[in-house]
Design a protein around this motif. Sequence first.
Motif, PDB file in Angstrom:
ATOM      1  N   VAL A   5      -5.646  66.826  85.531  1.00 53.61           N
ATOM      2  CA  VAL A   5      -5.594  67.390  83.887  1.00 53.61           C
ATOM      3  C   VAL A   5      -6.962  67.475  83.241  1.00 53.61           C
ATOM      4  CG1 VAL A   5      -2.977  66.506  83.894  1.00 53.61           C
ATOM      5  CG2 VAL A   5      -4.979  65.073  82.774  1.00 53.61           C
ATOM      6  N   LEU A  42      -8.436  52.968  79.422  1.00 54.99           N
ATOM      7  CA  LEU A  42      -8.654  54.143  79.612  1.00 54.99           C
ATOM      8  C   LEU A  42      -9.125  54.303  81.302  1.00 54.99           C
ATOM      9  CD1 LEU A  42     -10.945  55.153  76.585  1.00 54.99           C
ATOM     10  CD2 LEU A  42      -8.647  55.492  77.094  1.00 54.99           C
ATOM     11  N   PRO A  93      -9.205  59.563  79.320  1.00 52.43           N
ATOM     12  CA  PRO A  93      -7.902  59.904  79.259  1.00 52.43           C
ATOM     13  C   PRO A  93      -7.574  61.253  79.128  1.00 52.43           C
ATOM     14  CG  PRO A  93      -8.366  59.431  76.931  1.00 52.43           C
ATOM     15  CD  PRO A  93      -9.648  59.249  77.681  1.00 52.43           C
ATOM     16  N   SER A 115       2.090  46.277  83.760  1.00 50.50           N
ATOM     17  CA  SER A 115       1.005  46.280  84.390  1.00 50.50           C
ATOM     18  C   SER A 115       0.200  47.198  84.190  1.00 50.50           C
ATOM     19  CB  SER A 115       1.054  46.149  85.715  1.00 50.50           C
ATOM     20  OG  SER A 115       1.839  45.052  86.170  1.00 50.50           O
ATOM     21  N   GLY A 154       0.091  52.215  79.995  1.00 55.02           N
ATOM     22  CA  GLY A 154       0.425  53.566  79.536  1.00 55.02           C
ATOM     23  C   GLY A 154       1.899  53.886  79.739  1.00 55.02           C
TER      24      GLY A 154
HETATM   25  O1  TXA Z   1      -5.686  62.116  86.473  1.00 50.52           O
HETATM   26  C1  TXA Z   1      -6.140  61.308  85.475  1.00 50.52           C
HETATM   27  O2  TXA Z   1      -5.857  60.270  85.761  1.00 50.52           O
HETATM   28  C2  TXA Z   1      -6.549  61.849  84.060  1.00 50.52           C
HETATM   29  C3  TXA Z   1      -7.851  62.527  84.190  1.00 50.52           C
HETATM   30  C4  TXA Z   1      -8.305  63.073  83.184  1.00 50.52           C
HETATM   31  O3  TXA Z   1      -8.877  61.775  84.899  1.00 50.52           O
HETATM   32  N1  TXA Z   1      -6.611  60.510  82.954  1.00 50.52           N
HETATM   33  C5  TXA Z   1      -5.581  59.903  82.723  1.00 50.52           C
HETATM   34  O4  TXA Z   1      -5.733  59.230  81.693  1.00 50.52           O
HETATM   35  O5  TXA Z   1      -4.491  60.579  83.023  1.00 50.52           O
HETATM   36  P1  TXA Z   1      -4.668  58.546  80.821  1.00 50.52           P
HETATM   37  O6  TXA Z   1      -5.437  57.455  79.952  1.00 50.52           O
HETATM   38  O7  TXA Z   1      -3.882  59.353  80.395  1.00 50.52           O
HETATM   39  O8  TXA Z   1      -4.022  57.304  81.968  1.00 50.52           O
HETATM   40  C6  TXA Z   1      -4.502  56.225  82.254  1.00 50.52           C
HETATM   41  C7  TXA Z   1      -3.300  55.459  82.849  1.00 50.52           C
HETATM   42  C8  TXA Z   1      -2.471  54.718  81.698  1.00 50.52           C
HETATM   43  O9  TXA Z   1      -1.125  54.757  82.132  1.00 50.52           O
HETATM   44  C9  TXA Z   1      -3.130  53.509  81.586  1.00 50.52           C
HETATM   45  O10 TXA Z   1      -2.219  52.572  80.966  1.00 50.52           O
HETATM   46  C10 TXA Z   1      -3.444  53.148  82.973  1.00 50.52           C
HETATM   47  O11 TXA Z   1      -4.009  54.604  83.374  1.00 50.52           O
HETATM   48  N2  TXA Z   1      -4.778  52.197  83.139  1.00 50.52           N
HETATM   49  C11 TXA Z   1      -5.875  52.401  82.762  1.00 50.52           C
HETATM   50  N3  TXA Z   1      -6.595  51.282  82.972  1.00 50.52           N
HETATM   51  C12 TXA Z   1      -5.695  50.097  83.419  1.00 50.52           C
HETATM   52  C13 TXA Z   1      -5.895  48.919  83.838  1.00 50.52           C
HETATM   53  N4  TXA Z   1      -7.097  48.322  83.744  1.00 50.52           N
HETATM   54  N5  TXA Z   1      -5.029  48.221  84.325  1.00 50.52           N
HETATM   55  C14 TXA Z   1      -3.411  48.992  84.531  1.00 50.52           C
HETATM   56  N6  TXA Z   1      -3.360  50.373  84.273  1.00 50.52           N
HETATM   57  C15 TXA Z   1      -4.438  50.964  83.584  1.00 50.52           C
END
Ligand code: TXA
Length: 346
Positions: free
Chosen positions: A41, A69, A147, A233, A236
């Motif tokens: 995306v 993120l 994100p 965990s 999001g």
């Molecule tokens: O395909 C994708 O991953 C897209 C594109 C832009 O790369 N990015 C994306 O980011 O979907 P976002 O922020 O919409 O979703 C990130 C997910 C969230 O559910 C967040 O909670 C999880 O990854 N996440 C990020 N860091 C984390 C961590 N340290 N531990 C657990 N979950 C994490």
Amino acid sequence: MNSIHTRLVKIEDIQKDAPEILLAAETLRRGGLVALPTETVYGIAADALNPEAVAKIFEAKGRPPDNPLIVHIAGWEQLEPLVSAIPPGTEALARAFWPGPLTMVLPKSPRVPYVVSGGLETVAVRMPSHPCAREIIARSGLPVAAPSANLSGRPSPTTASHCMTDLDGKVELIVDGGACAVGVESTVVTLADSPPRLLRPGAVTLSQLRWVLGEVEVDPAVSREAEAGAVVSSPGMKYKHYAPKAQVVLVNGPVERLCRLLEREAAPGVFGLVFDEDLGRMPVPSISYGPEGDSAAQARNLFAALRELDDRGARRVYARAPLQDGVGMAVYNRLIRAAGFTEITV
Ligand code: TXA
Ligand code: MG
């Protein structure tokens, strides 16, 4: 937040020194926000090591600060400074699926600001395969926090025009690299726990992860609604997500029964979200999200279909439930959240 001028540039020919790539890289280095295409995306990108730049992402999206993120990199050498350990399985997964739609959650190094990790001691890292994202990251020389480029809670953007709808006046630059090939966000797996656990399904499937890693658990939040106040965990997963303005009901069962239900429910603002094969027989206005047996096509079309329902003024949407195996697990995961976990069988 004060409105800023948003510039939209289209990339026709992706090369290292294309002016759009250089502009995007330079904007990131200055601490600005850039919406850019990835194979999954569109993302809203900032320098992951610049806490002020990252804070602007949260402000632009209206994102809760405890939702961490993903940090995007263009090469393996960018990973080591971000993590405090490389757990077993990391290299094997990277060899199998990077660059591509897989995010690994790893123990974070002190260099990664807590604003990126949502206060957690882990960091999510992904190496995207989209040439535009790769070149911008490589040219900037930065790890890039990104994100999905939607307003928090809305369906993720799969075109530059979706980004414009949500982020005009909130980012400096939107790079148009065409429609995203995958259409749903990356698979997220944590290697910070043993055994590894799937936190969000995506185009890299659970069986593919198991081929490489052996045992992989599935986090309960993947298929169930998190209880209020629960510690999850993947933070999001606890927020309302991917939702159009309309109320969505996910419907299991044969198309004939859905048709009968819709005959009873037909009213202005009632829509169907169905498969290509169903379109001709629907008693209410309907949109398709792909052929019934093609989960990859459904993944590619789903978010654009949800946005189109908004544009057409849908108030209540009955959506045919997808098959749940392979990439279908990701399609179902997004749709059930768009439906606020409202699911019926007819
Ligand atoms: O395909 C994708 O991953 C897209 C594109 C832009 O790369 N990015 C994306 O980011 O979907 P976002 O922020 O919409 O979703 C990130 C997910 C969230 O559910 C967040 O909670 C999880 O990854 N996440 C990020 N860091 C984390 C961590 N340290 N531990 C657990 N979950 C994490
Ligand atoms: Mg998102």
